[in-house]
Write an enzyme that holds these catalytic residues in place. Structure first.
Site, PDB file in Angstrom:
ATOM      1  CG  HIS A 236      -1.862  -1.116   1.301  1.00 37.54           C
ATOM      2  ND1 HIS A 236      -3.082  -1.091   0.697  1.00 37.54           N
ATOM      3  CD2 HIS A 236      -1.763  -2.330   1.898  1.00 37.54           C
ATOM      4  CE1 HIS A 236      -3.716  -2.231   0.916  1.00 37.54           C
ATOM      5  NE2 HIS A 236      -2.938  -3.006   1.644  1.00 37.54           N
ATOM      6  CB  CYS A 279      -2.533   3.682  -3.535  1.00 42.56           C
ATOM      7  SG  CYS A 279      -3.797   2.502  -4.019  1.00 42.56           S
TER       8      CYS A 279
END
Length: 398
Positions: A236, A279
């Protein structure tokens, strides 16, 4: 188009109701769900796909893939002049498969769910999907469950946790298929870079401090007999950072600068390549219509990865391949990349044996990922490579 219509009609007349539902489900990346829900026959589906440019007189590749995916090889042979063997060869070529791996996974799961298991899914999802509780008889296929879960935002390419929990309770073999799907991309990275003669090491579930220690270990190694260093990070992230499993962030620049000429002398003058699947924000990218697409590439630098003894900037010879632009989300599994890493592995495996350099390959990756859409709201993803490479970088296979 007149010559095409009889062929489409012949195919449509031999498709059953459940097969039509399967084709509609597999086409969600290209036809809006609301329109798909109104389609009652295969002819209308083919017309909708034709309007989207997915079926054309001179290009029936998507229709062939759809029939191959639902195992209607007989229609593939009889009406489209193809075969199982031809489709297997075609779909191995990067960018040829138009049905996403995620959507095909769901379709395969639906094929394996028994009637009793379907009822169990409906029972367990009674709160999340009221229709399962109020009108269970209207849900006759597992694909209906998946569509409902996607509408509620509890299932997606980056959101398989609830489905995995349900599968673990209902049928462990379904869970194993999902886990195999999640692991396929790490396996693909290992396979591809092993073929490219890299010594591959894998480090999973690292905390932020664990990431720093791992990077420091490689920074301190003697790389004088090596030609290149590649680091792939699947995690992430937010703008400029990636997260460890403890939720703590590590700046990407901190990771890359560990290998500058000052900090890792034995890699000075050698390519240092980072692929980051994470992300970089919470914004969503939207698509814009274009008439043409032309990409010019500069290939004027000679091929060489040997150590240079000139005085060069400490930050030279880096390549950073980001799955998405800053501020934007990317589409991935919990720990493995999806759109970006899948495209990267496919194009490396396909193009490196053809002698293509890494920037040409990453341009092709950009092209492929940019064509994909998140089915529910047409959200897009645009990878971003940046580099200080001084020479063309080619990974030899032999």
């Amino acid at each position: 188009m007149e010559l095409l219509r009889p062929r489409l009609l012949a195919v449509s007349e031999e498709l059953g109701e459940s097969e039509l539902a399967s084709l509609k489900f597999l086409s969600q990346e290209y036809v809006p769900l609301r329109k798909l829900e109104a389609i009652q026959n295969a002819q209308d589906l083919f017309e909708a796909l034709r309007e989207k440019g997915m079926i054309e007189a001179g290009n029936l590749s998507f229709l062939k893939e759809l029939l191959y995916r639902i195992s209607r090889i007989d229609l593939l042979v009889a009406h489209l002049g193809s075969s199982r063997e031809e489709m297997e060869r075609e779909l191995k070529i990067p960018g040829r498969a138009r049905v996403s791996a995620y959507r095909y996974l769901l379709f395969q799961l639906s094929e394996d769910v028994t009637k009793d298991e379907l009822n169990y899914f409906k029972f367990l999802l009674g709160k999340e999907l009221p229709k399962c509780r109020q009108n269970p008889e209207t849900i006759t296929m597992m694909l209906d469950i998946f569509i409902g879960m996607e509408k509620k935002g509890i299932l997606g390419e980056d959101n398989l946790s609830i489905l995995k929990r349900l599968c673990a309770e209902i049928n462990i073999s379904l869970l194993k298929k999902i886990e195999e799907y999640e692991l396929n991309l790490i396996a693909a990275l290992r396979r591809v870079f092993s073929k490219l003669h890299f010594a591959v090491a894998e480090h999973r579930d690292l905390t932020a401090e664990g990431m720093r220690k791992t990077v420091d270990t490689y920074r301190c190694e003697d790389h004088k007999d090596k030609d290149c260093f590649v680091c792939c990070i699947l995690s992430h992230g937010k703008k400029g950072s990636v997260y460890g499993v403890d939720g703590q962030e590590v700046p990407i620049q901190e990771l890359t600068t560990s290998f500058t000429g000052h900090n890792c002398c034995s890699l000075a003058g050698k390519p240092k390549v980072f692929f980051i699947q994470a992300c970089q924000g919470e914004s969503f990218q939207k698509g814009v219509p274009i008439e043409t697409d032309s990409v010019e590439q500069d290939s004027s630098v000679e091929t060489d990865a040997r150590l240079q003894f000139d005085c060069i900037p400490a930050e030279a010879d880096f390549l950073l391949g980001m799955a998405t632009l800053q501020d934007y989300v990317s589409y991935r599994s919990r720990r493995e990349g999806t759109w970006y890493i899948q495209a990267l592995c496919q194009h490396l495996e396909y193009s490196c044996p053809r002698g293509e350099d890494i920037l040409t390959i990453l341009t092709a990756v950009n092209q492929e990922v940019s064509k994909k859409s998140c089915s529910q709201n047409a959200q897009k993803q645009m990878p971003q490579p940046s580099f200080t490479l001084r020479k063309k970088l080619i990974f030899p296979v032999n």
